[in-house]
Design an enzyme around this catalytic site. Structure first.
Site, short mmCIF file in Angstrom:
data_model
loop_
_atom_site.label_atom_id
_atom_site.label_comp_id
_atom_site.label_asym_id
_atom_site.label_seq_id
_atom_site.Cartn_x
_atom_site.Cartn_y
_atom_site.Cartn_z
CB CYS A 60 38.22 43.26 44.83
SG CYS A 60 38.44 41.84 45.95
CG HIS A 148 37.09 40.56 41.52
ND1 HIS A 148 38.18 41.39 41.36
CD2 HIS A 148 37.34 39.82 42.63
CE1 HIS A 148 39.06 41.15 42.33
NE2 HIS A 148 38.57 40.21 43.11
CD GLU A 150 38.08 43.30 38.36
OE1 GLU A 150 39.03 42.75 38.92
OE2 GLU A 150 36.95 43.39 38.88
#
Length: 210
Positions: A60, A148, A150
């Site tokens: 991001c 995103h 993660e």
């Protein structure tokens, strides 16, 4: 592993002191990177890492800063996007040491209002709804993901979506917050299953460099 957090105003290491960089997201803007001392220092570190061949994985905001460090641009769209579009992984990603193991199509969380325009030589490895690069590679040792990848339920559902400022982004993007929360719980399962091997692959790349 060493963490550095913009909120703590911590000094960054030099590129020669580290085996790899994972640069994550935040509410800062890559469009105005030079206005924030920590973010400006991070761009300098990423630029040095690119020059030295230190592996980088940006997520991001981190992907946006990587693009800026490499000579690309980040453009503000004027509106917040938050949603779960399909990430379509390019055939060009086959065999890639980091993104090569991702499935051909995967719902992913995107949450941003700035979009990435890659520098010359940047390679798009995945696309999704809306403008800007979704997955990309720069050179032989740097990768970026606008989605995103993660996130865990604890980070997103119990963290971001429980925060009034973050939740307001979701509402501003046109979602019912409860429905978005439920959909996120459901779709995070598949995203996490796909992302874990990707992060492990990047760890192997960094270990070989180190």
């Amino acid at each position: 592993m060493t963490d550095r957090n913009a909120a703590a105003s911590q000094a960054l290491p030099g590129s020669g002191e580290i085996s790899g960089i994972v640069s994550l997201g935040g509410r800062q803007s890559a469009v105005r990177a030079d206005e924030d001392p920590f973010i400006a220092a991070e761009v300098r570190l990423l630029r040095a890492a690119l020059a030295d061949g230190v592996p980088v994985l940006g997520i991001c905001l981190g992907a946006q800063l990587l693009a800026v460090a490499a000579g690309g641009e980040v453009v503000n769209t004027g509106r917040m996007y938050a949603g779960w579009p399909d990430l379509v992984v390019s055939p060009a990603a086959a065999g890639d040491p980091v993104f090569g193991g991702l499935p051909p199509r995967l719902p992913v969380l995107k949450w941003h209002e700035d979009v990435i325009e890659l520098p010359d030589g940047g390679q798009v490895l995945g696309t999704s709804e809306g403008p800007g690069a979704a997955l990309f590679r720069i050179g032989s040792s740097a990768w970026g993901s606008q989605p995103h990848l993660e996130l865990t339920p604890q980070m997103l559902v119990d963290g971001w979506l429980a925060d009034a400022t973050e939740a307001a982004d979701v509402v501003a993007a046109g979602h019912d917050l409860d429905e978005f929360r439920a959909r996120s719980r459901e779709l995070l399962v598949g995203q996490m299953a796909a992302a874990e091997p990707m992060f492990e692959a990047f760890g192997r790349v960094a270990a070989r460099h180190g």
